[in-house]
Design a protein around this motif. Sequence first.
Motif, PDB file in Angstrom:
ATOM      1  N   SER A  63      -6.145  10.997  -8.209  1.00  0.00           N
ATOM      2  CA  SER A  63      -5.746   9.601  -8.010  1.00  0.00           C
ATOM      3  C   SER A  63      -5.239   9.379  -6.584  1.00  0.00           C
ATOM      4  O   SER A  63      -5.476   8.324  -5.983  1.00  0.00           O
ATOM      5  CB  SER A  63      -4.676   9.188  -9.022  1.00  0.00           C
ATOM      6  OG  SER A  63      -3.474   9.911  -8.825  1.00  0.00           O
ATOM      7  N   VAL A  64      -4.530  10.382  -6.034  1.00  0.00           N
ATOM      8  CA  VAL A  64      -4.095  10.316  -4.630  1.00  0.00           C
ATOM      9  C   VAL A  64      -5.317  10.322  -3.711  1.00  0.00           C
ATOM     10  O   VAL A  64      -5.420   9.519  -2.772  1.00  0.00           O
ATOM     11  CB  VAL A  64      -3.167  11.501  -4.286  1.00  0.00           C
ATOM     12  CG1 VAL A  64      -2.824  11.499  -2.796  1.00  0.00           C
ATOM     13  CG2 VAL A  64      -1.903  11.449  -5.124  1.00  0.00           C
ATOM     14  N   LEU A  92       0.821  -1.207   0.000  1.00  0.00           N
ATOM     15  CA  LEU A  92       0.000   0.000   0.000  1.00  0.00           C
ATOM     16  C   LEU A  92       0.858   1.261   0.000  1.00  0.00           C
ATOM     17  O   LEU A  92       0.567   2.229  -0.724  1.00  0.00           O
ATOM     18  CB  LEU A  92      -0.936  -0.004   1.216  1.00  0.00           C
ATOM     19  CG  LEU A  92      -2.044  -1.059   1.209  1.00  0.00           C
ATOM     20  CD1 LEU A  92      -2.759  -1.086   2.555  1.00  0.00           C
ATOM     21  CD2 LEU A  92      -3.045  -0.778   0.090  1.00  0.00           C
ATOM     22  N   GLU A 143       2.468   1.721  -3.473  1.00  0.00           N
ATOM     23  CA  GLU A 143       1.497   2.176  -4.466  1.00  0.00           C
ATOM     24  C   GLU A 143       1.159   3.646  -4.266  1.00  0.00           C
ATOM     25  O   GLU A 143       1.043   4.409  -5.236  1.00  0.00           O
ATOM     26  CB  GLU A 143       0.230   1.319  -4.380  1.00  0.00           C
ATOM     27  CG  GLU A 143       0.426  -0.102  -4.896  1.00  0.00           C
ATOM     28  CD  GLU A 143      -0.820  -0.961  -4.722  1.00  0.00           C
ATOM     29  OE1 GLU A 143      -1.795  -0.480  -4.114  1.00  0.00           O
ATOM     30  OE2 GLU A 143      -0.813  -2.121  -5.192  1.00  0.00           O
ATOM     31  N   LEU A 144       0.998   4.062  -2.996  1.00  0.00           N
ATOM     32  CA  LEU A 144       0.683   5.466  -2.729  1.00  0.00           C
ATOM     33  C   LEU A 144       1.838   6.378  -3.129  1.00  0.00           C
ATOM     34  O   LEU A 144       1.614   7.466  -3.696  1.00  0.00           O
ATOM     35  CB  LEU A 144       0.329   5.666  -1.255  1.00  0.00           C
ATOM     36  CG  LEU A 144       0.007   7.109  -0.826  1.00  0.00           C
ATOM     37  CD1 LEU A 144      -1.088   7.704  -1.720  1.00  0.00           C
ATOM     38  CD2 LEU A 144      -0.401   7.161   0.639  1.00  0.00           C
ATOM     39  N   ASP A 191      -8.432   9.417  -4.362  1.00  0.00           N
ATOM     40  CA  ASP A 191      -9.178   8.162  -4.428  1.00  0.00           C
ATOM     41  C   ASP A 191      -8.457   7.043  -3.678  1.00  0.00           C
ATOM     42  O   ASP A 191      -9.094   6.216  -3.008  1.00  0.00           O
ATOM     43  CB  ASP A 191      -9.387   7.751  -5.889  1.00  0.00           C
ATOM     44  CG  ASP A 191     -10.306   8.709  -6.634  1.00  0.00           C
ATOM     45  OD1 ASP A 191     -11.005   9.490  -5.958  1.00  0.00           O
ATOM     46  OD2 ASP A 191     -10.296   8.688  -7.879  1.00  0.00           O
ATOM     47  N   TYR A 192      -7.116   7.026  -3.793  1.00  0.00           N
ATOM     48  CA  TYR A 192      -6.355   5.938  -3.173  1.00  0.00           C
ATOM     49  C   TYR A 192      -6.425   5.999  -1.647  1.00  0.00           C
ATOM     50  O   TYR A 192      -6.660   4.974  -0.992  1.00  0.00           O
ATOM     51  CB  TYR A 192      -4.886   5.982  -3.623  1.00  0.00           C
ATOM     52  CG  TYR A 192      -4.147   4.716  -3.287  1.00  0.00           C
ATOM     53  CD1 TYR A 192      -4.216   3.617  -4.124  1.00  0.00           C
ATOM     54  CD2 TYR A 192      -3.412   4.598  -2.106  1.00  0.00           C
ATOM     55  CE1 TYR A 192      -3.572   2.430  -3.808  1.00  0.00           C
ATOM     56  CE2 TYR A 192      -2.765   3.426  -1.779  1.00  0.00           C
ATOM     57  CZ  TYR A 192      -2.847   2.335  -2.631  1.00  0.00           C
ATOM     58  OH  TYR A 192      -2.214   1.176  -2.306  1.00  0.00           O
ATOM     59  N   ILE A 193      -6.227   7.192  -1.077  1.00  0.00           N
ATOM     60  CA  ILE A 193      -6.229   7.283   0.391  1.00  0.00           C
ATOM     61  C   ILE A 193      -7.644   7.219   0.954  1.00  0.00           C
ATOM     62  O   ILE A 193      -7.840   6.948   2.140  1.00  0.00           O
ATOM     63  CB  ILE A 193      -5.503   8.549   0.887  1.00  0.00           C
ATOM     64  CG1 ILE A 193      -6.168   9.828   0.347  1.00  0.00           C
ATOM     65  CG2 ILE A 193      -4.032   8.494   0.526  1.00  0.00           C
ATOM     66  CD1 ILE A 193      -5.505  11.107   0.839  1.00  0.00           C
ATOM     67  N   THR A 194      -8.642   7.465   0.102  1.00  0.00           N
ATOM     68  CA  THR A 194     -10.026   7.267   0.541  1.00  0.00           C
ATOM     69  C   THR A 194     -10.297   5.777   0.741  1.00  0.00           C
ATOM     70  O   THR A 194     -10.908   5.368   1.730  1.00  0.00           O
ATOM     71  CB  THR A 194     -11.009   7.854  -0.488  1.00  0.00           C
ATOM     72  OG1 THR A 194     -10.778   9.254  -0.620  1.00  0.00           O
ATOM     73  CG2 THR A 194     -12.459   7.619  -0.054  1.00  0.00           C
ATOM     74  N   LEU A 195      -9.818   4.973  -0.196  1.00  0.00           N
ATOM     75  CA  LEU A 195      -9.988   3.522  -0.089  1.00  0.00           C
ATOM     76  C   LEU A 195      -9.017   2.898   0.899  1.00  0.00           C
ATOM     77  O   LEU A 195      -9.331   1.879   1.527  1.00  0.00           O
ATOM     78  CB  LEU A 195      -9.786   2.880  -1.468  1.00  0.00           C
ATOM     79  CG  LEU A 195     -10.879   3.152  -2.505  1.00  0.00           C
ATOM     80  CD1 LEU A 195     -10.466   2.591  -3.864  1.00  0.00           C
ATOM     81  CD2 LEU A 195     -12.205   2.538  -2.072  1.00  0.00           C
ATOM     82  N   ASN A 196      -7.839   3.503   1.056  1.00  0.00           N
ATOM     83  CA  ASN A 196      -6.785   2.933   1.908  1.00  0.00           C
ATOM     84  C   ASN A 196      -6.228   4.015   2.843  1.00  0.00           C
ATOM     85  O   ASN A 196      -5.158   4.585   2.589  1.00  0.00           O
ATOM     86  CB  ASN A 196      -5.653   2.367   1.041  1.00  0.00           C
ATOM     87  CG  ASN A 196      -6.149   1.381   0.005  1.00  0.00           C
ATOM     88  OD1 ASN A 196      -6.518   0.267   0.327  1.00  0.00           O
ATOM     89  ND2 ASN A 196      -6.159   1.813  -1.255  1.00  0.00           N
ATOM     90  N   HIS A 199       1.576   7.073  -6.738  1.00  0.00           N
ATOM     91  CA  HIS A 199       0.569   8.093  -7.036  1.00  0.00           C
ATOM     92  C   HIS A 199       1.088   9.477  -6.690  1.00  0.00           C
ATOM     93  O   HIS A 199       0.818  10.461  -7.420  1.00  0.00           O
ATOM     94  CB  HIS A 199      -0.717   7.803  -6.259  1.00  0.00           C
ATOM     95  CG  HIS A 199      -1.504   6.634  -6.777  1.00  0.00           C
ATOM     96  ND1 HIS A 199      -2.118   6.629  -8.007  1.00  0.00           N
ATOM     97  CD2 HIS A 199      -1.757   5.416  -6.216  1.00  0.00           C
ATOM     98  CE1 HIS A 199      -2.735   5.478  -8.193  1.00  0.00           C
ATOM     99  NE2 HIS A 199      -2.528   4.717  -7.118  1.00  0.00           N
TER     100      HIS A 199
END
Length: 659
Positions: A83-84, A63, A66-67, A86-91, A70
């Motif tokens: 994209s950042v 994780l 991947e972050l 969306d990613y930290i919203t999910l993770n 981004h």
Amino acid sequence: MVKIEIENDINNKNSIYYDLKEFRDRNPDTLYSYQDFEVAGRREFKIITNKVRKLQDYEKNRLASELVGHLYNYALDEGKLSSVHDYITLNPIIGYYENLIKIFKDSMESNKEILKAMSKRVNNLLKESSYSEEVKLGILLSPICSIKNLKDILNVFSIHNEYIFYTIKAYEYIGSCNNIIFEISKKSKGYGKIFCIMNLTPTTYEIKKWMIEEGSDNSVGITELLSYTMLSLDLLSYLEDTKFSEGEIEVFAKSFSTLLSDYSLDDIKNSAKVCNKLLEIIDNIGGGIYSLYAVISILYSIEAIIIDEYKNKGNSNSYKLNNDYKEIIDNCKKICKKELWHNVIANEVPNIEIESSVLISCADRTKYKLKKSEFELIIKRDYTNALLYKYAFSIGNKAIKKCAFKLGLKKLPMTEILSGQDELKIENLLYEDIAQICFFIIIKYAQYEDFIDEYKDINFQALKSPLIETRIQAAANLQRFKEEFDSLDKETIKDAISTEIVSDVRRALNSLLIKSSSKKNKKYVEIDENMHIDAHVKDIYLTSVNIAGISYFDMSEIYHKLLEDDMVYLKRDFDNEYDKNAIEVITTEGFVMGYVPKDNNLILKNLIDKGKYLYGKVEEISEDYSAIKIQIYLSYKDVIEEITSTLSLLSGEREDYLQ
């Protein structure tokens, strides 16, 4: 510079940073008052205290990597922020923040140009974002990116619990931050206070004193705070090195009593010495209600240890343990006998800041007799406190009993309490079901003589309780009226039976309709120590039988008292003129229910006569008590006695070695 700041304020009305900054500028040294202190920071708390599943190391690394990818794209193209986002919203980053810091730092060190661009982007996340996860990410990465005026920025975020955890991590990266964390700690509360204390080092006496006296004073996470404050620090040296006033010992005593409500004395370093020193200080200078409650909490804690040791009396250290604490118990009792406490309790009764449980416990232990007006004042503001009802019906005078009875029925949520038959049991209730416990105490302990006019009606109503124990107790209470029931009463009982889903309750209700017979036998035998048996994992199941001769005994003696899985004793009846092998089946209270059937008793009789211990366990009871089936076990008790006897010959002492 002023013009730029004003423009920033105008252009960032939705910015979290500028919202907090504006509040801080108007309210220096004040926490952001528009946050919910019961919620802000809760997710971070749950994850760092392992209350939810932790990510595996490989998951954290994946994780974080991947972050960072981004973020790399975002550094090159501002449009990639989505994209950042969306990613930290999910993770959310709290699950892998340590891995993220390391991987981000390593990747930035190898590319100075990217770091320069990234610093600008992180600065935007800090100051311009209106999304909390973006702000948290910005705070965490800010020291790596060498953001200008960072300490002032962190100071702004330190007034909100949602960001304190990340603020502290940023300070730790900067270094030399313990005093800053201490200053944040002193004004913090809620989850923010937990984060501060978990990262605070007691490097000075001032910090140590504050952590001991005020560190656990919080609305959430008390157990965790205590583990980082009072349990982690040397309480004995603190008590020995500090000269206390009445007010100061009161502050410490409050924290210490909180400690003992969550932990055992065994968890405290030098617990006996700590207790003795605290008792010495309180004995010399007195104190307030919490000083007294600390003394009582020590007694409660020691009593809990003694009970645990008694349950495990095979441990030969139990007697030594009791002797170790005998001096403490004597000192506690001596202090509780002081008359000064009666005035302390009376003065604190009107104080709504003092918990009802503290007042009731103090009154109980000091033999202070609460007046009806005092008790009424307490129960009106805390009518769902089960301890108040227990006090009223076990210790209170008649006026207090009536007060608890009437106020309880008036203020408790009776519609919910009498919502209908269900399978709720006391052991499975949640805290929000506490009203059910209060009503159960009323039904169990209120005496007919004190509530003649209301007693029958309230017990009939209690048959609608979803709590099994309440319905069983109500059926037991109604036994006194069974010869007086009119047709309406009997119809009410029949209706309750027809809808009852729990066999034990249905059996208790059926017993209300069974006519008593004065011609039937009521036989009791004395239960001596030799008959007492504790179930053991090595006991051997022998057989199952239906008890014979039940029809000759008045089974009303066991209505609603005998339940399935209850133990019963087996005793030889040598004087039985009809059966020389007779074995009586007896309840643990000594009531003879009947006999082991003749067809099954010869081998069992031989075992008992040869010194073996047998007992029964109730397997099934018919709804009218006309048939009771029991399982018969061969007890391991004789083997335990033989081993104990052998060991006592070797040691010269008799102890309960094994169970």
